[in-house]
Enzyme design. Structure first.
Site, mmCIF file in Angstrom:
data_model
loop_
_atom_site.group_PDB
_atom_site.id
_atom_site.type_symbol
_atom_site.label_atom_id
_atom_site.label_comp_id
_atom_site.label_asym_id
_atom_site.label_seq_id
_atom_site.Cartn_x
_atom_site.Cartn_y
_atom_site.Cartn_z
ATOM 1 N N ASP A 14 -5.098 -2.905 2.632
ATOM 2 C CA ASP A 14 -5.433 -3.857 1.679
ATOM 3 C C ASP A 14 -6.513 -4.678 2.162
ATOM 4 O O ASP A 14 -7.532 -5.031 1.347
ATOM 5 C CB ASP A 14 -4.203 -4.607 1.298
ATOM 6 N N SER A 174 6.346 -1.027 3.338
ATOM 7 C CA SER A 174 5.667 -2.158 3.472
ATOM 8 C C SER A 174 6.110 -2.836 4.609
ATOM 9 O O SER A 174 7.309 -3.489 4.702
ATOM 10 C CB SER A 174 5.552 -2.860 2.304
HETATM 11 N N1 ARG Z 1 10.973 -11.076 1.707
HETATM 12 C C1 ARG Z 1 10.251 -11.600 3.047
HETATM 13 C C2 ARG Z 1 9.938 -12.735 2.560
HETATM 14 O O1 ARG Z 1 9.732 -13.106 1.570
HETATM 15 C C3 ARG Z 1 9.453 -10.716 3.717
HETATM 16 C C4 ARG Z 1 8.271 -10.497 2.784
HETATM 17 C C5 ARG Z 1 7.417 -9.384 3.434
HETATM 18 N N2 ARG Z 1 7.884 -8.051 3.673
HETATM 19 C C6 ARG Z 1 6.956 -7.083 3.805
HETATM 20 N N3 ARG Z 1 7.751 -6.047 4.045
HETATM 21 N N4 ARG Z 1 5.777 -6.930 3.483
HETATM 22 O O2 ARG Z 1 9.541 -13.647 3.655
#
Ligand code: ARG
Length: 402
Positions: A14, A174
């Site tokens: 990205d 991700s």
């Molecule tokens: N849910 C977590 C937060 O809001 C991690 C977000 C990033 N996670 C990811 N797999 N890109 O801090």
């Protein structure tokens, strides 16, 4: 010279596409900035990739020490865990990245900064609010929030413009990583009923596959900050790295959490946070020995607020300054050593000691040398229970079964 934008660059698909896309859409020169908060990747290659894809300049900033000393350890001292589960690894890194973005933008005379967050997550909020608090005149560009491309579109765009597609793009997940933990979402994890497959985990062994022998580890703290591991004094970065390795080997630090995002979505996230988990457990055990009952009770409330403001992107806020000052003050005597037993995914406190311990053997003992005056208890209980007794006489309590 055309106007410039500083982009938070991870080296992933990205942000690589974003370099090209910003140039096309906004006509800005892109300076790629990679902030190292993990220390586990070849960032020379990341830098070169940014230049290859079209950045006019590519910078790498090693922010590990700042991350540990100004973000992770204060959060540890504050017992910051979101919704009782998430030690906030990703959330803690974003305000630091926002700060470095702003610093570089000011140095480079850029009028804007950019990041690769989508419009559905928390990270966009953390970046945008961080930048707004530190340098409100800077514009924030978020290509992935604006371009409306699906994952397939992004890959097609990359192919068309000769942008290398990282092998990690083949991963169904991700992922975000730094010293405090690894956050994984998407793919099969989007079904909260499905057990995370083993390929989700990289830092931790499965409890089943972990060594059959338990491992003991001793963590030394000074004023709430971890300073030694098994008696060896270590800088914060090394201590966290070594503990991630050790606790991860024993399967410690796996978290499966359905959490509430700031934007109103419930999302299922898997975390691996071996060092953070062990340190949070040890720190709390040490506080249990060195803080009073009232301090512990109040601090727990602060911890909830502290975690929420970190999660919600309010690191650069007055409330944070106020809470951080309280947390610092609370750590004056949180000095000592905690012994943990790591065994097949569990991390248990099996010993703690402190020069400031409030535990008194002579008060607690049921054996020889008891210094507690049991004859004073009836008087104490008489006064303590007085209001309950009076009230019960005037307003008889209901039967518990009623
Ligand atoms: N849910 C977590 C937060 O809001 C991690 C977000 C990033 N996670 C990811 N797999 N890109 O801090």
């Amino acid at each position: 010279m055309s106007d410039r934008v500083v982009l938070a660059y991870s080296g992933g698909l990205d942000t690589s596409v974003a370099i090209r896309w910003i140039r096309e859409k906004y006509g800005l020169d892109v300076i790629a900035l990679t902030v190292d908060v993990a220390g586990d990747r070849d960032l020379v290659a990341t830098r070169q990739k940014a230049l290859k894809v079209g950045a006019v300049k590519a910078l790498v900033v090693d922010a590990k020490e700042t991350f540990v000393n100004h973000f992770l350890f204060p959060a540890l001292q504050g017992d910051a865990v979101y919704q009782g589960s998430y030690p906030l690894a990703t959330a803690l890194s974003r305000p630091l990245m926002a700060k470095v973005l702003v610093d570089v933008a000011l140095e480079e005379g850029a009028s804007a900064v950019a990041h690769g967050c989508t419009g559905k997550g928390n990270d966009q909020v953390r970046f945008d609010v961080g930048v707004a608090a530190l340098a409100p005149h800077l514009r924030v560009i978020a290509p992935a929030r604006e371009w409306g491309m699906t994952r397939e579109d992004t890959i097609a765009y990359a192919q068309k413009h000769d942008i290398p597609i990282p092998v990690t793009s083949a991963s169904p997940y991700s992922i975000d990583e730094n010293l405090w933990g690894r956050s994984v979402e998407c793919g099969v994890l989007e079904d909260p009923w499905v057990e995370p497959p083993e390929d989700v985990f990289v830092w931790t062994r499965s409890p089943e596959g972990a060594p059959d022998e338990p491992c003991y580890v001793e963590l030394g703290f000074e004023r709430g900050i971890p300073t030694s591991l098994d008696g060896r004094q270590l800088d914060g970065v090394s201590l966290i790295q070594q503990l991630n390795e050790l606790a991860g080997t024993h399967g410690v630090g796996r978290v499966d959490h359905v959490e509430d995002r700031l934007v109103g979505i419930k999302s299922r996230e898997i975390y691996e946070a071996p060092a953070a988990t062990a340190l949070l457990i040890a720190h709390q055990a040490l506080q249990g020995m060195t803080l009073s009952k009232e301090q512990l009770r109040f601090k727990q409330k602060v911890a909830g607020e502290y975690a929420a403001l970190i999660y919600d992107g309010l690191w650069f806020s007055s409330l944070h300054q106020d809470l951080a000052a309280y947390v610092q003050s609370s750590q004056r005597y949180v000095t000592g050593t905690v012994r943990l037993k790591l065994y097949k995914g569990s991390c248990r406190v099996v010993g703690r000691k402190s020069p400031y311990s409030l535990y008194r053997r002579e008060l607690a003992t049921y054996e020889e040398g008891d210094a507690f005056d049991q004859s004073a208890s009836p008087g104490f209980i008489h006064i303590w229970g007085l209001s309950a007794k009076v009230q019960a006489q005037v307003q008889p309590p209901r039967e518990a079964t009623e």
